[in-house]
Design a protein around this motif. Structure first.
Motif, PDB file in Angstrom:
ATOM      1  N   GLY A  12      43.268  43.663  40.621  1.00 33.13           N
ATOM      2  CA  GLY A  12      44.189  42.548  40.767  1.00 33.13           C
ATOM      3  C   GLY A  12      43.556  41.277  41.296  1.00 33.13           C
ATOM      4  O   GLY A  12      44.262  40.302  41.566  1.00 33.13           O
ATOM      5  N   PHE A  13      42.218  41.247  41.480  1.00 34.08           N
ATOM      6  CA  PHE A  13      41.559  40.048  41.970  1.00 34.08           C
ATOM      7  C   PHE A  13      41.410  39.026  40.848  1.00 34.08           C
ATOM      8  O   PHE A  13      41.249  39.387  39.665  1.00 34.08           O
ATOM      9  CB  PHE A  13      40.177  40.384  42.549  1.00 34.08           C
ATOM     10  N   ASP A  14      41.408  37.765  41.230  1.00 34.97           N
ATOM     11  CA  ASP A  14      41.249  36.678  40.268  1.00 34.97           C
ATOM     12  C   ASP A  14      39.850  36.741  39.640  1.00 34.97           C
ATOM     13  O   ASP A  14      38.843  36.886  40.363  1.00 34.97           O
ATOM     14  CB  ASP A  14      41.441  35.334  40.974  1.00 34.97           C
ATOM     15  N   ARG A  17      37.242  34.397  41.129  1.00 34.10           N
ATOM     16  CA  ARG A  17      36.773  34.809  42.456  1.00 34.10           C
ATOM     17  C   ARG A  17      35.846  36.016  42.353  1.00 34.10           C
ATOM     18  O   ARG A  17      34.910  36.178  43.148  1.00 34.10           O
ATOM     19  CB  ARG A  17      37.959  35.122  43.367  1.00 34.10           C
ATOM     20  N   VAL A  18      36.109  36.888  41.375  1.00 36.06           N
ATOM     21  CA  VAL A  18      35.243  38.049  41.158  1.00 36.06           C
ATOM     22  C   VAL A  18      33.845  37.594  40.767  1.00 36.06           C
ATOM     23  O   VAL A  18      32.825  38.068  41.302  1.00 36.06           O
ATOM     24  CB  VAL A  18      35.840  38.987  40.101  1.00 36.06           C
ATOM     25  N   GLU A  19      33.754  36.636  39.828  1.00 36.43           N
ATOM     26  CA  GLU A  19      32.444  36.142  39.403  1.00 36.43           C
ATOM     27  C   GLU A  19      31.730  35.449  40.563  1.00 36.43           C
ATOM     28  O   GLU A  19      30.509  35.584  40.744  1.00 36.43           O
ATOM     29  CB  GLU A  19      32.622  35.178  38.221  1.00 36.43           C
ATOM     30  N   TRP A  20      32.488  34.690  41.366  1.00 35.60           N
ATOM     31  CA  TRP A  20      31.901  34.009  42.532  1.00 35.60           C
ATOM     32  C   TRP A  20      31.337  35.044  43.516  1.00 35.60           C
ATOM     33  O   TRP A  20      30.220  34.908  44.005  1.00 35.60           O
ATOM     34  CB  TRP A  20      32.990  33.154  43.184  1.00 35.60           C
ATOM     35  N   ALA A  21      32.113  36.122  43.773  1.00 36.52           N
ATOM     36  CA  ALA A  21      31.682  37.135  44.727  1.00 36.52           C
ATOM     37  C   ALA A  21      30.455  37.882  44.238  1.00 36.52           C
ATOM     38  O   ALA A  21      29.503  38.124  44.992  1.00 36.52           O
ATOM     39  CB  ALA A  21      32.832  38.114  44.998  1.00 36.52           C
ATOM     40  N   HIS A  36      33.355  39.816  50.219  1.00 35.00           N
ATOM     41  CA  HIS A  36      33.236  38.375  49.973  1.00 35.00           C
ATOM     42  C   HIS A  36      34.578  37.797  49.530  1.00 35.00           C
ATOM     43  O   HIS A  36      34.994  36.724  49.977  1.00 35.00           O
ATOM     44  CB  HIS A  36      32.164  38.124  48.918  1.00 35.00           C
ATOM     45  N   ILE A  37      35.266  38.502  48.654  1.00 33.57           N
ATOM     46  CA  ILE A  37      36.564  38.021  48.152  1.00 33.57           C
ATOM     47  C   ILE A  37      37.568  37.929  49.293  1.00 33.57           C
ATOM     48  O   ILE A  37      38.295  36.931  49.439  1.00 33.57           O
ATOM     49  CB  ILE A  37      37.090  38.944  47.031  1.00 33.57           C
TER      50      ILE A  37
END
Length: 347
Positions: A12-14, A17-21, A36-37
């Motif tokens: 359910g994470f964006d 934000r997943v790619e950033w983390a 990180h998220i």
């Protein structure tokens, strides 16, 4: 990694934000990326071109750093939250709905979760299973995600409490070590004070003995001079000579004189007072009882520049005795000077 990205998106994470983390943590696994998220949940997502890899997040050092019980909690939470792809065709042509760990019996929805479990538990034997795991609704996913956040917060709180307790224990150990060291220093100082007091007491006793010996010697000299004057007067007047004190019963030697008996030979050191025949302040020293008489002459020569070690004469008034050069090689013990004696030095 593609598997970690799919798993996190499935939780359910964006996706942004997943790619950033994943980029920030260097694709080191699910747990660092998830940390990180969660830690940057309220922050805007930056441009991926400006994102640099960090050494890790502040709450975790990777999956391998957790305890086994905490790993199992994470796995249970992940397994109940993630709605990912199936495992592929199952045995005997049936479609595989999940993967099962042959070593602990746990079932996983997809390969990513099975790999996650293998990395934490060390288990490496899995089999495909036709057991279908019911997908979670979006609402259930949010609830499970909230539970996971709460568990992670509890873990960090426990870790903080443990670290505080460990730090407190270390400080207590340091304080105790400091107290023990101070106690040892105080004991050493006390022993040194007692030792100095004992030495002063012994020196005082020896000084008293030496003074008594000098006083006895002076009295003996006075009596000798008086007897000599009386004899000379009697000779001049033609009278009978007075009885000499030497004819009287021998007086016991003062306790401070140096007897040649066994008691005197038991002393390790000998205390000496040396008076110059030319007058002046007497010299006092303490030498080993086994030291030769020559060391006394060397001591006097060091104190008085007019004294020559090879020509100085040493004598004793009570009992009256003049030491020959051959006596200089004999020990104070053998010469009967222990434990104390008064000598007369003639340059």
């Amino acid at each position: 990694m593609a598997g970690d990205k799919e798993t996190l998106i499935g939780m359910g994470f964006d996706p942004a934000r997943v790619e950033w983390a994943l980029k920030s943590t260097g694709n080191r696994g699910l747990q660092p990326a998830m940390d990180h998220i969660l830690e940057n949940e309220g922050k805007p997502v930056p441009s991926l071109d400006s994102v640099t890899q960090t050494s890790g997040t502040s709450g975790s050092s990777g999956p391998g750093s957790m305890d086994v019980d905490e790993d199992e909690e994470d796995l249970e939470a992940l397994r109940s939250q993630i709605d990912g792809a199936g495992a592929g065709p199952g045995p005997a042509g049936q479609e595989a709905k999940s993967l099962k760990c042959s070593q602990c019996g746990k079932t996983f929805r997809n390969t990513a979760l099975a790999n996650f479990h293998a990395g934490k538990s060390g288990h490496d034997q899995f089999e495909e299973s036709t057991e279908e795991m019911k997908p979670l609704t979006e609402e259930e996913k949010k609830e499970r995600l909230a539970e996971l956040k709460e568990k992670m917060a509890e873990k960090r709180a426990r870790k903080a409490v443990e670290e505080a307790a460990e730090q407190k224990a270390n400080e207590a150990i340091k304080r105790k070590a400091g107290k023990d060291l101070n106690k040892i220093k105080e004991e050493l100082q006390t022993k040194e004070v007692i030792k100095e007091a004992e030495q002063k007491r012994r020196d005082k006793i020896e000084d008293a003995k030496a003074r008594a010996a000098v006083k006895a010697q002076i009295e003996a000299d006075k009596r000798e001079r008086a007897e000599k004057a009386a004899r000379e007067k009697a000779l001049r007047e033609g009278k009978a000579l007075p009885e000499s004190s030497s004819a009287a019963p021998a007086r016991p030697a003062p306790s401070t004189s140096a007897p040649s008996g066994v008691s005197g030979r038991d002393f390790k050191d000998t205390r000496l007072q040396v008076r110059m025949s030319t007058g002046g302040q007497p010299y006092t020293t303490t030498l080993p009882s086994d030291a030769p008489l020559r060391e006394v002459a060397e001591f006097i020569a060091a104190q008085n520049l007019s004294v020559n070690v090879d020509t100085v004469t040493l004598a004793q008034h009570f009992p009256r005795k003049t030491f020959a050069p051959s006596d200089f090689s004999k020990s104070l013990r053998d010469l009967g000077l222990t434990p104390s004696a008064v000598l007369i030095a003639t340059p």
